[in-house]
Design a protein around this motif. Structure first.
Motif, PDB file in Angstrom:
ATOM      1  N   ILE A 220       0.980  -1.147   0.092  1.00 39.28           N
ATOM      2  CA  ILE A 220      -0.066  -0.201  -0.085  1.00 39.28           C
ATOM      3  C   ILE A 220       1.185   1.351   0.049  1.00 39.28           C
ATOM      4  O   ILE A 220       0.391   2.345  -0.621  1.00 39.28           O
ATOM      5  N   GLN A 221       2.126   1.220   0.583  1.00 34.99           N
ATOM      6  CA  GLN A 221       2.960   2.520   0.455  1.00 34.99           C
ATOM      7  C   GLN A 221       3.840   2.488  -0.649  1.00 34.99           C
ATOM      8  O   GLN A 221       4.795   3.369  -0.813  1.00 34.99           O
ATOM      9  N   ASP A 222       3.793   1.495  -1.551  1.00 36.19           N
ATOM     10  CA  ASP A 222       4.605   1.416  -2.771  1.00 36.19           C
ATOM     11  C   ASP A 222       4.074   2.560  -3.917  1.00 36.19           C
ATOM     12  O   ASP A 222       3.140   3.014  -3.909  1.00 36.19           O
ATOM     13  N   PRO A 223       5.372   3.203  -4.373  1.00 38.52           N
ATOM     14  CA  PRO A 223       5.126   4.631  -5.220  1.00 38.52           C
ATOM     15  C   PRO A 223       4.126   4.219  -6.399  1.00 38.52           C
ATOM     16  O   PRO A 223       4.316   3.024  -6.995  1.00 38.52           O
ATOM     17  N   MET A 224       3.069   4.971  -6.631  1.00 40.70           N
ATOM     18  CA  MET A 224       2.421   4.699  -7.719  1.00 40.70           C
ATOM     19  C   MET A 224       2.371   5.914  -8.983  1.00 40.70           C
ATOM     20  O   MET A 224       2.201   5.712 -10.058  1.00 40.70           O
ATOM     21  N   MET A 225       2.422   7.166  -8.548  1.00 40.54           N
ATOM     22  CA  MET A 225       2.321   8.353  -9.339  1.00 40.54           C
ATOM     23  C   MET A 225       3.438   9.247  -8.834  1.00 40.54           C
ATOM     24  O   MET A 225       3.659   9.556  -7.716  1.00 40.54           O
ATOM     25  N   ILE A 226       3.832  10.265  -9.869  1.00 36.05           N
ATOM     26  CA  ILE A 226       4.587  11.236  -9.399  1.00 36.05           C
ATOM     27  C   ILE A 226       4.159  12.560 -10.446  1.00 36.05           C
ATOM     28  O   ILE A 226       3.864  12.477 -11.432  1.00 36.05           O
ATOM     29  N   PHE A 227       3.903  13.466  -9.610  1.00 33.82           N
ATOM     30  CA  PHE A 227       3.394  14.803 -10.122  1.00 33.82           C
ATOM     31  C   PHE A 227       4.801  15.872 -10.038  1.00 33.82           C
ATOM     32  O   PHE A 227       5.016  15.998  -8.979  1.00 33.82           O
ATOM     33  N   PHE A 228       4.727  16.794 -11.072  1.00 32.72           N
ATOM     34  CA  PHE A 228       5.836  17.459 -10.912  1.00 32.72           C
ATOM     35  C   PHE A 228       5.019  19.008 -10.502  1.00 32.72           C
ATOM     36  O   PHE A 228       4.133  19.567 -11.208  1.00 32.72           O
ATOM     37  N   THR A 229       5.433  19.457  -9.526  1.00 28.88           N
ATOM     38  CA  THR A 229       4.833  20.853  -9.038  1.00 28.88           C
ATOM     39  C   THR A 229       5.400  21.915  -9.890  1.00 28.88           C
ATOM     40  O   THR A 229       6.628  21.698 -10.413  1.00 28.88           O
ATOM     41  N   SER A 230       4.820  23.195  -9.813  1.00 26.78           N
ATOM     42  CA  SER A 230       5.608  24.545 -10.205  1.00 26.78           C
ATOM     43  C   SER A 230       6.151  25.122  -9.095  1.00 26.78           C
ATOM     44  O   SER A 230       5.369  25.668  -8.092  1.00 26.78           O
ATOM     45  N   GLY A 231       7.430  25.249  -9.062  1.00 29.28           N
ATOM     46  CA  GLY A 231       8.258  25.884  -8.014  1.00 29.28           C
ATOM     47  C   GLY A 231       8.318  27.411  -7.956  1.00 29.28           C
ATOM     48  O   GLY A 231       7.923  27.868  -9.074  1.00 29.28           O
ATOM     49  N   THR A 232       8.175  27.944  -6.796  1.00 27.62           N
ATOM     50  CA  THR A 232       8.168  29.490  -6.785  1.00 27.62           C
ATOM     51  C   THR A 232       9.556  29.944  -6.703  1.00 27.62           C
ATOM     52  O   THR A 232       9.922  30.893  -7.065  1.00 27.62           O
ATOM     53  N   THR A 233      10.529  29.291  -6.167  1.00 23.02           N
ATOM     54  CA  THR A 233      12.014  29.603  -6.005  1.00 23.02           C
ATOM     55  C   THR A 233      13.107  28.852  -6.544  1.00 23.02           C
ATOM     56  O   THR A 233      14.204  28.826  -6.405  1.00 23.02           O
ATOM     57  N   GLY A 234      12.389  27.886  -7.452  1.00 28.95           N
ATOM     58  CA  GLY A 234      13.501  26.772  -7.992  1.00 28.95           C
ATOM     59  C   GLY A 234      12.746  26.100  -9.218  1.00 28.95           C
ATOM     60  O   GLY A 234      11.537  26.536  -9.470  1.00 28.95           O
ATOM     61  N   SER A 235      13.351  24.981  -9.433  1.00 23.21           N
ATOM     62  CA  SER A 235      12.642  24.113 -10.560  1.00 23.21           C
ATOM     63  C   SER A 235      11.441  23.381  -9.786  1.00 23.21           C
ATOM     64  O   SER A 235      11.315  22.948  -8.732  1.00 23.21           O
ATOM     65  N   PRO A 236      10.670  22.655 -10.838  1.00 23.49           N
ATOM     66  CA  PRO A 236       9.364  21.920 -10.282  1.00 23.49           C
ATOM     67  C   PRO A 236       9.821  20.718  -9.303  1.00 23.49           C
ATOM     68  O   PRO A 236      10.950  20.189  -9.698  1.00 23.49           O
ATOM     69  N   LYS A 237       9.117  20.599  -8.524  1.00 24.54           N
ATOM     70  CA  LYS A 237       9.598  19.202  -7.494  1.00 24.54           C
ATOM     71  C   LYS A 237       8.686  17.910  -7.652  1.00 24.54           C
ATOM     72  O   LYS A 237       7.685  18.137  -8.452  1.00 24.54           O
ATOM     73  N   MET A 238       9.303  16.866  -7.680  1.00 27.62           N
ATOM     74  CA  MET A 238       8.701  15.873  -7.872  1.00 27.62           C
ATOM     75  C   MET A 238       7.907  15.363  -6.467  1.00 27.62           C
ATOM     76  O   MET A 238       8.376  14.868  -5.584  1.00 27.62           O
ATOM     77  N   THR A 239       6.587  15.395  -6.869  1.00 25.19           N
ATOM     78  CA  THR A 239       5.522  14.906  -5.493  1.00 25.19           C
ATOM     79  C   THR A 239       5.212  13.353  -5.767  1.00 25.19           C
ATOM     80  O   THR A 239       4.428  13.168  -6.661  1.00 25.19           O
ATOM     81  N   GLN A 240       5.702  12.634  -4.623  1.00 26.25           N
ATOM     82  CA  GLN A 240       5.438  11.288  -5.056  1.00 26.25           C
ATOM     83  C   GLN A 240       3.922  10.682  -4.222  1.00 26.25           C
ATOM     84  O   GLN A 240       4.197  10.863  -3.100  1.00 26.25           O
ATOM     85  N   HIS A 241       3.180  10.037  -4.974  1.00 26.87           N
ATOM     86  CA  HIS A 241       2.166   9.506  -4.102  1.00 26.87           C
ATOM     87  C   HIS A 241       2.124   7.892  -4.283  1.00 26.87           C
ATOM     88  O   HIS A 241       2.891   7.280  -5.023  1.00 26.87           O
ATOM     89  N   SER A 242       1.606   7.354  -3.246  1.00 27.80           N
ATOM     90  CA  SER A 242       1.546   5.827  -2.999  1.00 27.80           C
ATOM     91  C   SER A 242       0.387   5.203  -3.582  1.00 27.80           C
ATOM     92  O   SER A 242      -0.750   5.597  -3.878  1.00 27.80           O
ATOM     93  N   GLN A 243       0.219   3.868  -4.012  1.00 30.89           N
ATOM     94  CA  GLN A 243      -1.084   3.199  -3.892  1.00 30.89           C
ATOM     95  C   GLN A 243      -2.072   3.561  -2.904  1.00 30.89           C
ATOM     96  O   GLN A 243      -3.226   3.910  -3.053  1.00 30.89           O
TER      97      GLN A 243
END
Length: 580
Positions: A220-243
């Motif tokens: 249930i905690q295995d990674p399933m999806m990653i979304f890139f955010t829009s950064g305000t002070t740097g490059s977009p970050k990878m937000t990782q979500h699980s099952q």
């Protein structure tokens, strides 16, 4: 950072946080046996399972119910393109086709559990097939909007270390222009007619594949999806979500913000690159066994949307405030919706006057939803709740949402502070796992016992939250989140620009738009400013995604700065919004 703590602690969380709730007249989720299992977890009588996979534990269960004749004869997925083409899939057909795609990914492309796949497709059926297939194979999918530039794609490929990319022939040249810099990219699949050197044709591969595929077992905690955010002070970050955070969460949250049944149809108009589409056009409706309706919508056309609502039996509509602002500009008396009963708006605050206009012409309320890439839905005005203009509703189940000060102290009702969600001692299930490869940013997202959203607001005595503004400089325009840093980086590449600052600016249609304050190089001081403005806008469109370009440009002699030389973007923004 781990998403889940020990199961015993999680059991305590559900016991403490989940209220006893009944849902009058609604058919049970999945089946009586499965429903009983999740109801026991909601009541704290049973621990959260160690293993979970949305494809096998939700979608395949609905397929079994379908075959047993216990679900209404409603498609699970219904797609049109406005030009006469139409696709309808039952849950059984969705399972059959997604197993074929899973075999493409594993057998033809050699992808394994844990590998990352970037998925950049418009609103076409293949987007849904690939997502389900990735879950079956344990592949981590990374959605992206079709408006990404070659530079955006390069950054995402390198940051994620993706082994595969799936996109259209239109974006294939952009991928090819940067692929040589991405050594870990093994496979490129093109969802288009024809062929291209170095690419495999997705349609040809999956049409010839076997549908014999066994869903992989995932924790249930295995990674399933990653979304890139829009950064305000740097490059977009990878937000990782699980099952668990995306797939299992709606099973526990139950009917909070959607409240659909298997006989109902929902249409969400958001772009496929955003988490709202994964929530409102994938996970949450399919938990209820509902039908997901999709219009290809190459462009957001209010007349097309209104006519679609009149021609198709759509029960629920989800869109950004921009959508409703566009719709109310039409003569709504000419349109009679076939089935529409429930409207939801999310992505940015909705103007109360738009809600009033929509209500007066259609008789329908607009229910606001507030969320983030990291959390999914945080607050909402759900069915049956009193609607307070300007309020985004109450906290979602699983979340203890509070207004806190800079020292993480909870503020009393009516006092302005930062919107935060309790994350300690137990991290709620709906939370993202981490900002991948960025432990510093992950740690900075917490203050005391809370995750801080970066948004300011208030909460009243009844638990309704109101959005005030953002602590950071993020710009939300037509539902798109835009980081000023990316726009500034693009502008500074232009020879005419010495210095620039990008902030939000009010706009009657989009809510807010990107505005750039530009300090010119002396060699460009005599240039025609109208022509130069168009040149700068075109430059940003080519360098970043087109939706990020500054719709407003103001040329200034200097930018306001602190004594340490930092640009005072807040001062520019406050002036733009008439606060000073």
């Amino acid at each position: 950072m781990k998403l889940l703590l020990k199961l015993q602690k999680l059991k305590l969380l559900w016991t403490l946080k989940l209220p006893n709730r009944t849902f009058h007249g609604h058919p049970r989720l999945l089946s009586s046996d499965v429903y009983s299992q999740y109801e026991s977890i909601r009541q704290g009588k049973q621990e959260i399972p160690k293993y979970f996979n949305f494809a096998s534990d939700v979608l395949d269960k609905w397929s079994e119910i379908e075959k047993a004749g216990k679900r209404p004869s409603n498609p699970a997925f219904w797609w049109i393109n406005g030009e006469g083409e139409e696709v309808k899939w039952s849950f059984e057909e969705l399972g059959f086709l997604s197993r074929k795609v899973a075999n493409v990914l594993t057998k033809e492309c050699g992808l394994q559990k844990g590998d990352k796949l970037i998925l950049i497709l418009p609103r076409i059926p293949e987007w849904w097939l690939v997502k389900v297939a990735c879950m079956r194979a344990g592949i981590v999918v990374i959605p992206g909007t079709s408006q990404l530039s070659a530079k955006d794609i390069l950054y995402r490929l390198q940051a994620s270390k993706a082994a595969c990319i799936i996109t259209t022939g239109k974006l294939a040249p952009a991928v090819d222009s940067v692929a040589s810099q991405c050594q870990l990219l093994k496979t490129k699949l093109m969802v288009s007619k024809g062929s291209r050197e170095g690419w495999q044709n997705f349609t040809e591969l999956y049409q010839n594949q076997s549908a014999d595929h066994s869903c992989i077992k995932t924790r249930i905690q295995d990674p399933m999806m990653i979304f890139f955010t829009s950064g305000t002070t740097g490059s977009p970050k990878m937000t990782q979500h699980s099952q668990g955070s995306l797939g299992f969460r709606p099973l526990l949250s139950e009917r909070y913000w959607l409240d659909l049944t298997p006989s109902q149809i929902i249409w969400n108009t958001a772009d496929t690159g955003w988490i709202l589409t994964s929530i409102a056009s994938f996970f949450d409706p399919w938990v209820f066994g509902s039908c997901i309706f999709i219009h290809n919508l190459p462009q957001t056309d209010s007349e097309v949307i209104l006519n679609t609502l009149c021609r198709f039996p759509i029960d629920a509509l989800v869109g950004a405030p921009t959508l409703f602002r566009m719709l109310v500009q039409n003569d709504l008396s000419k349109y009679k919706f076939m089935s529409l009963k429930y409207c939801m708006s999310g992505g940015e605050p909705l103007n109360p006057e738009v809600m009033e206009q929509w209500k007066s012409h259609t008789g329908l309320d607009i229910h606001e939803v507030y969320g983030q890439t990291e959390m999914g839905v945080i607050c909402s005005v759900s069915k049956g709740m009193k609607i307070k203009p300007g309020s985004m509703g109450k906290a979602a189940p699983l979340y203890d949402v509070q207004i806190i000060d800079k020292n993480a102290n909870i503020l009393p009702p009516g006092q302005q502070g930062e919107i935060a969600i309790r994350s300690k001692p137990i991290r709620p299930l709906g939370f993202f796992s981490e900002y991948l490869d960025n432990p510093k940013k992950t740690a900075e997202s917490e203050r005391g016992d809370f995750y801080v959203t970066g948004d300011r607001g208030t909460m009243d005595e009844e638990g309704y939250f109101q959005f005030i503004g953002r602590d950071d400089d993020i710009i939300i325009s037509s539902g798109y989140r835009i980081g000023p840093f990316e726009v500034e980086s693009a502008l500074i590449e232009h020879p005419a620009v010495v210095e620039t600052a990008v902030v939000s600016s009010p706009d009657p249609l989009r809510g807010e738009v990107v505005k750039a304050f530009v300090v010119l190089s002396p060699t460009f001081s005599s240039t025609d400013l109208k022509s130069l403005t168009r040149d700068l806008q075109d430059h940003v469109k080519k360098t970043t995604a087109p939706y990020k370009y500054p719709r407003k440009v103001e040329f200034v002699k200097e930018l306001p700065k602190t004594v340490t030389g930092k640009i005072k973007r807040n001062e520019l923004r406050d002036k733009e919004w008439g606060r000073i």
